[in-house]
Design a protein around this motif. Structure first.
Motif, PDB file in Angstrom:
ATOM      1  N   UNK A 197      -0.325  -7.213   3.340  1.00  0.00           N
ATOM      2  CA  UNK A 197      -0.541  -6.399   2.142  1.00  0.00           C
ATOM      3  C   UNK A 197       0.395  -5.198   2.224  1.00  0.00           C
ATOM      4  N   UNK A 198       1.072  -4.907   1.137  1.00  0.00           N
ATOM      5  CA  UNK A 198       2.012  -3.786   1.087  1.00  0.00           C
ATOM      6  C   UNK A 198       1.634  -2.899  -0.090  1.00  0.00           C
TER       7      UNK A 198
ATOM      8  N   UNK B 195      -8.807  -8.827   7.937  1.00  0.00           N
ATOM      9  CA  UNK B 195      -9.532  -9.179   9.168  1.00  0.00           C
ATOM     10  C   UNK B 195      -9.683 -10.692   9.273  1.00  0.00           C
ATOM     11  N   UNK B 196      -9.999 -11.339   8.162  1.00  0.00           N
ATOM     12  CA  UNK B 196     -10.234 -12.785   8.176  1.00  0.00           C
ATOM     13  C   UNK B 196      -8.971 -13.547   8.548  1.00  0.00           C
ATOM     14  N   UNK B 197      -7.833 -13.093   8.015  1.00  0.00           N
ATOM     15  CA  UNK B 197      -6.592 -13.834   8.209  1.00  0.00           C
ATOM     16  C   UNK B 197      -5.653 -13.176   9.222  1.00  0.00           C
ATOM     17  N   UNK B 198      -6.219 -12.248  10.034  1.00  0.00           N
ATOM     18  CA  UNK B 198      -5.418 -11.601  11.080  1.00  0.00           C
ATOM     19  C   UNK B 198      -4.159 -10.995  10.469  1.00  0.00           C
ATOM     20  N   UNK B 199      -4.364 -10.238   9.380  1.00  0.00           N
ATOM     21  CA  UNK B 199      -3.231  -9.754   8.613  1.00  0.00           C
ATOM     22  C   UNK B 199      -2.767  -8.365   8.988  1.00  0.00           C
ATOM     23  N   UNK B 200      -1.923  -7.814   8.125  1.00  0.00           N
ATOM     24  CA  UNK B 200      -1.253  -6.546   8.361  1.00  0.00           C
ATOM     25  C   UNK B 200      -1.186  -5.782   7.044  1.00  0.00           C
ATOM     26  N   UNK B 201      -1.447  -4.480   7.087  1.00  0.00           N
ATOM     27  CA  UNK B 201      -1.324  -3.624   5.914  1.00  0.00           C
ATOM     28  C   UNK B 201      -0.206  -2.634   6.176  1.00  0.00           C
ATOM     29  N   UNK B 202       0.825  -2.690   5.322  1.00  0.00           N
ATOM     30  CA  UNK B 202       2.027  -1.882   5.505  1.00  0.00           C
ATOM     31  C   UNK B 202       2.160  -0.865   4.387  1.00  0.00           C
ATOM     32  N   UNK B 203       2.588   0.359   4.738  1.00  0.00           N
ATOM     33  CA  UNK B 203       2.842   1.349   3.698  1.00  0.00           C
ATOM     34  C   UNK B 203       3.234   2.691   4.280  1.00  0.00           C
ATOM     35  N   UNK B 204       3.378   3.643   3.391  1.00  0.00           N
ATOM     36  CA  UNK B 204       3.731   5.013   3.757  1.00  0.00           C
ATOM     37  C   UNK B 204       2.542   5.688   4.424  1.00  0.00           C
ATOM     38  N   UNK B 205       2.805   6.451   5.468  1.00  0.00           N
ATOM     39  CA  UNK B 205       1.746   7.138   6.207  1.00  0.00           C
ATOM     40  C   UNK B 205       1.204   8.349   5.467  1.00  0.00           C
ATOM     41  N   UNK B 206       1.976   8.858   4.481  1.00  0.00           N
ATOM     42  CA  UNK B 206       1.618  10.112   3.840  1.00  0.00           C
ATOM     43  C   UNK B 206       2.259  11.308   4.507  1.00  0.00           C
ATOM     44  N   UNK B 207       2.944  11.076   5.635  1.00  0.00           N
ATOM     45  CA  UNK B 207       3.599  12.149   6.379  1.00  0.00           C
ATOM     46  C   UNK B 207       5.103  12.143   6.123  1.00  0.00           C
ATOM     47  N   UNK B 208       5.742  13.249   6.424  1.00  0.00           N
ATOM     48  CA  UNK B 208       7.188  13.343   6.297  1.00  0.00           C
ATOM     49  C   UNK B 208       7.827  13.523   7.666  1.00  0.00           C
TER      50      UNK B 208
ATOM     51  N   UNK C  59      -2.631  -1.894  10.822  1.00  0.00           N
ATOM     52  CA  UNK C  59      -1.829  -1.216   9.811  1.00  0.00           C
ATOM     53  C   UNK C  59      -0.481  -0.836  10.413  1.00  0.00           C
ATOM     54  N   UNK C  60       0.536  -0.857   9.593  1.00  0.00           N
ATOM     55  CA  UNK C  60       1.891  -0.466   9.982  1.00  0.00           C
ATOM     56  C   UNK C  60       2.332   0.648   9.044  1.00  0.00           C
ATOM     57  N   UNK C  61       2.625   1.822   9.582  1.00  0.00           N
ATOM     58  CA  UNK C  61       2.889   3.007   8.780  1.00  0.00           C
ATOM     59  C   UNK C  61       4.284   3.539   9.058  1.00  0.00           C
ATOM     60  N   UNK C  62       4.927   4.015   8.002  1.00  0.00           N
ATOM     61  CA  UNK C  62       6.228   4.665   8.149  1.00  0.00           C
ATOM     62  C   UNK C  62       6.166   6.039   7.508  1.00  0.00           C
ATOM     63  N   UNK C  63       6.876   6.991   8.109  1.00  0.00           N
ATOM     64  CA  UNK C  63       7.024   8.321   7.537  1.00  0.00           C
ATOM     65  C   UNK C  63       8.253   8.342   6.622  1.00  0.00           C
ATOM     66  N   UNK C  64       8.242   9.212   5.641  1.00  0.00           N
ATOM     67  CA  UNK C  64       9.367   9.356   4.725  1.00  0.00           C
ATOM     68  C   UNK C  64       9.990  10.740   4.856  1.00  0.00           C
ATOM     69  N   UNK C  65      11.265  10.824   4.551  1.00  0.00           N
ATOM     70  CA  UNK C  65      11.926  12.118   4.498  1.00  0.00           C
ATOM     71  C   UNK C  65      11.421  12.891   3.274  1.00  0.00           C
ATOM     72  N   UNK C  66      11.409  14.229   3.334  1.00  0.00           N
ATOM     73  CA  UNK C  66      10.951  15.005   2.174  1.00  0.00           C
ATOM     74  C   UNK C  66      11.684  14.654   0.884  1.00  0.00           C
TER      75      UNK C  66
ATOM     76  N   UNK D  57       2.202 -14.771   4.111  1.00  0.00           N
ATOM     77  CA  UNK D  57       2.156 -14.484   2.682  1.00  0.00           C
ATOM     78  C   UNK D  57       2.257 -12.974   2.518  1.00  0.00           C
ATOM     79  N   UNK D  58       3.073 -12.518   1.575  1.00  0.00           N
ATOM     80  CA  UNK D  58       3.287 -11.088   1.377  1.00  0.00           C
ATOM     81  C   UNK D  58       2.791 -10.720  -0.013  1.00  0.00           C
ATOM     82  N   UNK D  59       1.905  -9.721  -0.069  1.00  0.00           N
ATOM     83  CA  UNK D  59       1.317  -9.292  -1.337  1.00  0.00           C
ATOM     84  C   UNK D  59       1.627  -7.814  -1.543  1.00  0.00           C
ATOM     85  N   UNK D  60       2.501  -7.526  -2.488  1.00  0.00           N
ATOM     86  CA  UNK D  60       2.963  -6.174  -2.756  1.00  0.00           C
ATOM     87  C   UNK D  60       2.243  -5.628  -3.989  1.00  0.00           C
ATOM     88  N   UNK D  61       1.821  -4.364  -3.895  1.00  0.00           N
ATOM     89  CA  UNK D  61       0.993  -3.774  -4.941  1.00  0.00           C
ATOM     90  C   UNK D  61       1.685  -2.630  -5.651  1.00  0.00           C
TER      91      UNK D  61
END
Length: 470
Positions: free
Chosen positions: A6-7, A34-47, A65-72, A128-132
């Protein structure tokens, strides 16, 4: 089944799956992951001062969950800029509020490419990749450029705009073309899907074709589309209504009403929600029905959002002024016509508030679905249910036809609907509620999730599909 990724712009997987404050969408997606041993990817909310493509992996209540920080600059141009100052108002038909700045579009493209850079190494061949949502429309294109052949689905949680407004967006064609790198596009309603199809079929130079079973062909590719009306976690919401805190909140609201009828509205602060029109319609009701003064009150719960966007600062000021005007004009020493609150409540508290309300007033000017309408119905006492007044411009109106459907731009229609709702006999209230509750159950969020994932999984191959020969 394959692993599900899930993205979304922000990862909302709850740290505690039993938390009453967790949203139904987050709970449903977390359960699937949890059921499909999946991954949730997105922005952490941090810079971070410097972009780093390595995602931070952590566990949240059994969800990876997999989180990335963004530049300001990314936050300013991609999130505050293109997402919230350009696409959000445009998709809600507020072209007058849309900011078409080149730097916003450049930041949107750059940040989505960075998301793809961080996500691609985490993808396994059968995932399977599901982008929102509108924040990440170009992400499938950027993943395809990195050789990702997996099935990728996209779900739009907002309306899709009419073609005549969409074309005011610079590079609108490029934005739409990037959607054809998905395998499946999901919309809340047939109306939003038909508007998208109209753009593809009617915009000059695209030469799009409408294929059987809601498939579309354009830009040398084909994509499957579908209508997937989102819902709430019905059983969880009913459980929240019947919880100790839900019952205690109901008792408090019933006591504070002092034998008055409560009208409730719950919306985050946003110009798309029709909050000014709601207050004006309620004021019209007090003018039209002087005998109701002192017998009703409007509880408007409006958590603040996007305070760093000028349009949201403006509407907050106007609502503060309008609520004060209504109270100053019609209030009495023992009665306040409007209770206006800028705070957030837990799901079980909201369930108790909804249950105590004789009328649920939902008046968006344009809304992808609107889950408050469904939450209000789910919270009602079957033996003494309240009445839902719903804008015809909410996606939920396509399903919830037994609500009192109104044009929120007409204060007279709001006033008339309030009069009708407050006078409605019990037998009619029950009949309407039963029909609405069946709709709410038939569009449960878990059913929505499973239907979308099953449809995506059934698509024969991932990757950009060539135009079929004719």
């Amino acid at each position: 089944m394959s692993r599900l990724i899930v993205v979304s712009n922000r990862v909302s997987a709850p740290t505690d799956p039993s938390a009453g404050s967790a949203g139904g969408l987050a709970m449903a997606l977390s359960a699937a992951l949890r059921k499909y041993d999946g991954l949730w990817f997105g922005w952490s909310g941090n810079t971070t001062p410097v972009w780093k493509p390595e995602a931070q992996i952590e566990d949240r209540a059994g969800v990876t969950v997999a989180l990335v920080d963004l530049e300001p600059q990314d936050v300013d141009e991609y999130y505050n800029g293109y997402a919230n100052k350009t696409l959000w108002p445009l998709f809600h038909h507020r072209v007058d509020l849309s900011a078409y700045e080149r730097s916003f579009g450049e930041g949107y493209e750059r940040t989505n490419d960075r998301f793809a850079e961080a996500l691609a190494p985490l993808i396994q061949p059968d995932d399977l990749i599901w982008i929102h949502d509108y924040h990440m429309i170009p992400l499938a294109r950027d993943l395809r450029r990195r050789g990702i052949k997996n099935r990728i689905g996209f779900f739009l949680h907002t309306p899709w705009p009419v073609r005549q407004l969409l074309v005011t967006l610079p590079y609108h064609r490029r934005l739409v073309e990037s959607l054809f790198d998905f395998d499946l596009l999901g919309f809340h309603t047939r109306e939003w899907l038909d508007l998208f199809r109209d753009y593809v079929a009617s915009e000059p130079g695209i030469h799009g074709r409408l294929l059987p079973n809601d498939a579309l062909m354009a830009f040398g590719k084909t994509v499957q589309t579908g209508v997937f009306p989102i819902g709430i976690d019905v059983d969880a919401f009913v459980e929240a209504r019947n919880s100790a805190l839900g019952i205690r909140t109901y008792d408090r609201m019933a006591a504070s009403a002092a034998f008055r009828s409560m009208i409730v509205g719950v919306d985050r602060l946003d110009y798309s929600k029709g909050l000014e029109q709601r207050l004006l319609g309620y004021e019209q009701f007090l003018k039209d029905k002087p005998e109701q003064r002192g017998k009703v009150f409007l509880l408007q719960v409006t958590p603040l959002s996007r305070d760093d966007v000028d349009a949201y600062q403006d509407i907050r000021s106007r609502l503060d002024s309008l609520a004060g005007h209504v109270n100053g004009t019609y209030g009495d020493v023992d009665w306040q016509p409007v209770r206006y609150l800028n705070r957030t409540y837990r799901r079980d508290q909201l369930a108790g508030i909804y249950r105590a309300a004789r009328v649920g007033l939902v008046t968006p000017l344009r809304d992808g679905m609107n889950l408050v309408a469904k939450e209000y119905v789910a919270a009602q006492d079957p033996e003494d249910p309240g009445v839902l007044i719903l804008s015809r411009f909410a996606g939920a109106a396509e399903e919830m036809t037994e609500a009192l459907l109104i044009n929120p731009f007409s204060r007279e229609e709001i006033s008339d609907a309030l009069s009708r709702a407050l006078a409605m006999p019990l037998a009619e209230r029950k009949d309407r509620w039963q029909a609405l509750m069946q709709v709410v159950r038939d569009s449960d969020v878990a059913l929505w999730r499973d239907m979308f994932v099953a449809t995506l999984q059934a698509i024969p191959t991932g990757g950009a599909k060539p135009v079929p020969e004719v």
